[in-house]
Scaffold this active site. Sequence first.
Site, PDB file in Angstrom:
ATOM      1  N   ALA A  95       0.832  -1.206   0.000  1.00 36.36           N
ATOM      2  CA  ALA A  95       0.000   0.000   0.000  1.00 36.36           C
ATOM      3  C   ALA A  95       0.864   1.253   0.000  1.00 36.36           C
ATOM      4  O   ALA A  95       1.844   1.338   0.733  1.00 36.36           O
ATOM      5  CB  ALA A  95      -0.913   0.006   1.220  1.00 36.36           C
ATOM      6  N   ASP A  96       0.475   2.217  -0.849  1.00 39.73           N
ATOM      7  CA  ASP A  96       1.103   3.527  -0.786  1.00 39.73           C
ATOM      8  C   ASP A  96       0.165   4.458  -0.013  1.00 39.73           C
ATOM      9  O   ASP A  96      -0.860   4.009   0.514  1.00 39.73           O
ATOM     10  CB  ASP A  96       1.428   4.059  -2.185  1.00 39.73           C
ATOM     11  N   SER A  97       0.491   5.739   0.064  1.00 44.25           N
ATOM     12  CA  SER A  97      -0.319   6.659   0.869  1.00 44.25           C
ATOM     13  C   SER A  97      -1.749   6.787   0.331  1.00 44.25           C
ATOM     14  O   SER A  97      -2.701   6.882   1.110  1.00 44.25           O
ATOM     15  CB  SER A  97       0.344   8.034   0.950  1.00 44.25           C
ATOM     16  N   ASP A  99      -3.426   4.415  -1.281  1.00 44.72           N
ATOM     17  CA  ASP A  99      -4.093   3.171  -0.896  1.00 44.72           C
ATOM     18  C   ASP A  99      -4.541   3.226   0.563  1.00 44.72           C
ATOM     19  O   ASP A  99      -5.649   2.792   0.894  1.00 44.72           O
ATOM     20  CB  ASP A  99      -3.156   1.968  -1.082  1.00 44.72           C
TER      21      ASP A  99
END
Length: 141
Positions: A95-97, A99
């Site tokens: 997950a990125d920010s 997500d």
Amino acid sequence: MFSIAGSSVSMPSLSTSLKNSQVSSGRISGVKLVSGPSSRASFPLRTSYRQRSLQVCCAAKPETVEKVAGIVRKQLALSEDSKVNGESKFSELGADSLDTVEIVMGLEEEFDISVEEESAQTITTVQEAADLIETLISKPT
């Protein structure tokens, strides 16, 4: 202020300094007695202590953790057999920010809650999300 006889441990201003004691492998040994100025008593201590990590956990219900894990799986398009549990970190799941923001939005919708932005930024694991949800659900409105 406290002092310990045998090995000298003093705690001025709640900071600890160890003198003449053996500290190795997470063990402190050689401690005999404790005394403090607020009382005249001495307290016997065991001569060997293991350092323990302090872990505070709200222990959200297992079904809440499972629901959160399901939402995380869905949001990150992970397979149903992928291992997602309370200790799973969003970043380790890919997950990125963005997500993470979408995960929080999915949690808000699923649990009918509103998560403050400040709280949302501190969530890094499935367990932290489940604990926050339990806290928000149990708050009187």
